[in-house]
Design a protein around this motif. Sequence first.
Motif, mmCIF file in Angstrom:
data_model
loop_
_atom_site.group_PDB
_atom_site.id
_atom_site.type_symbol
_atom_site.label_atom_id
_atom_site.label_comp_id
_atom_site.label_asym_id
_atom_site.label_seq_id
_atom_site.Cartn_x
_atom_site.Cartn_y
_atom_site.Cartn_z
ATOM 1 N N HIS A 68 20.820 18.318 -13.336
ATOM 2 C CA HIS A 68 21.427 19.551 -12.799
ATOM 3 C C HIS A 68 20.479 20.726 -13.019
ATOM 4 O O HIS A 68 20.471 21.335 -14.092
ATOM 5 C CB HIS A 68 22.772 19.815 -13.482
ATOM 6 N N HIS A 70 18.182 23.977 -10.537
ATOM 7 C CA HIS A 70 18.175 24.682 -9.253
ATOM 8 C C HIS A 70 16.743 24.972 -8.815
ATOM 9 O O HIS A 70 16.001 25.654 -9.506
ATOM 10 C CB HIS A 70 18.997 25.965 -9.344
ATOM 11 N N GLU A 202 26.776 21.169 -7.230
ATOM 12 C CA GLU A 202 27.769 21.245 -8.253
ATOM 13 C C GLU A 202 29.061 21.757 -7.635
ATOM 14 O O GLU A 202 29.050 22.703 -6.851
ATOM 15 C CB GLU A 202 27.317 22.158 -9.406
ATOM 16 N N HIS A 262 28.805 21.611 -17.795
ATOM 17 C CA HIS A 262 28.806 22.826 -18.625
ATOM 18 C C HIS A 262 29.779 22.736 -19.801
ATOM 19 O O HIS A 262 30.206 23.774 -20.324
ATOM 20 C CB HIS A 262 29.130 24.065 -17.776
ATOM 21 N N ASP A 318 20.195 23.551 -15.939
ATOM 22 C CA ASP A 318 20.768 24.469 -14.940
ATOM 23 C C ASP A 318 19.768 25.590 -14.645
ATOM 24 O O ASP A 318 20.139 26.763 -14.525
ATOM 25 C CB ASP A 318 22.098 25.035 -15.463
HETATM 26 ZN ZN LIG Z 1 24.127 24.948 -11.610
#
Ligand SMILES: [Zn+2]
Length: 376
Positions: A68, A70, A202, A262, A318
């Motif tokens: 995960h 970006h 996500e 998360h 993330d």
């Molecule tokens: Zn994310």
Amino acid sequence: MLHDSQCQAARLTRRELFGLLGAGAAAVALPDLAAGAKPIEFPKKAIIRTVLKDLPPESLSGGATLFHEHLSLAPDFMPRWMAYFRAQNPPRGGNGAATPPPAAPPSSEPYFMQDLDLMTDEMHAAAKDGAACIVDGGHPDMGRSLDFLKKLSTKSGMPIVASCGYYSQPFYPPEVASMSEDQIADELIRQAFNEPVGAIGEIGTWDVMTSDERKVFRAVSKVHLATNLPIFTHTNFGKGAIEQLDIFESMGVSPSRVVIGHVGGLVDPEVKVHKAICKRGAFVGFDRQGGAGDARQVPMVMALIDAGYADNLLFAADFSNGQQLKHNGGPGYAKTLTLFVPKLRDAGVKEETLHGILVDNPRRFLAFVPKKSAKR
Ligand SMILES: [Zn+2]
């Protein structure tokens, strides 16, 4: 680093990996590939779908897959994110659980996620740090560009998995409010069969789950059942984690195909919610690693490993903050491997366990047998 004593199979795998990545240098943060590491079996005909091609899961055995991150967001995504976040989450004092995510990126142009040369350098650096594959958690409502991801993967050699979905209430396009559950599912199934997406994610609940978010979660369950694509989610620091899993299970999704995301932000030394998720067979995402939250999360990860849930853990960062790029003197995209994993080593986690979490778990999560028909 690999050691001479390691088995021939592991060395071949690493060589294959570097051939795949086009990276010449040795990884420094990759957990040792223990010769006795337990073998992993994938379903027959299972593949990991990257933006450029379908890969046999075995081909990614030589490094970590960051499940995960970006790599492509709209320039205004993080400023919007921070504005919504600050409005909804007043600062907590003392040793409170919430650590705000990275600040909005600097406004200098071009935005780093649109700078192909810069991002190619960052991918090469991540490969040297031990990353074999990176999953992008964006989709159209976040400004994700498939074209950019394809160019980045082609130029850097980094295998990239793209995703589909809708993010969370503040970011939904207006039409989501009037679309039915089946219309949302049909649109995402259309994307899944026409675009090279390898996951659904996500998929978020911004805070307390809204009725639109519930509709999207139910639709996403239908997309999974129609495609077999795995699902990863966003929670507000773990809020509503069980509710998310409840919806998936009620719709017939196997928890083993889901990451609840998360939940590292749900600070609890007894890891009650985390254990409940693991016990049901889903993955728990410790996916904002390599920062200030690490110290609180290492004991939680240790507690889950001690409870027998190492196979349910997934790590990532993330990544979305340009200030943390190598280019800007930061740790870069593989900071999970270079900053967080050493803290687990110091806490006594064995190499074999780390290998399982970083290399095997994400491949077990991502590997799926594609369905041929677009019909639900
Ligand atoms: Zn994310």
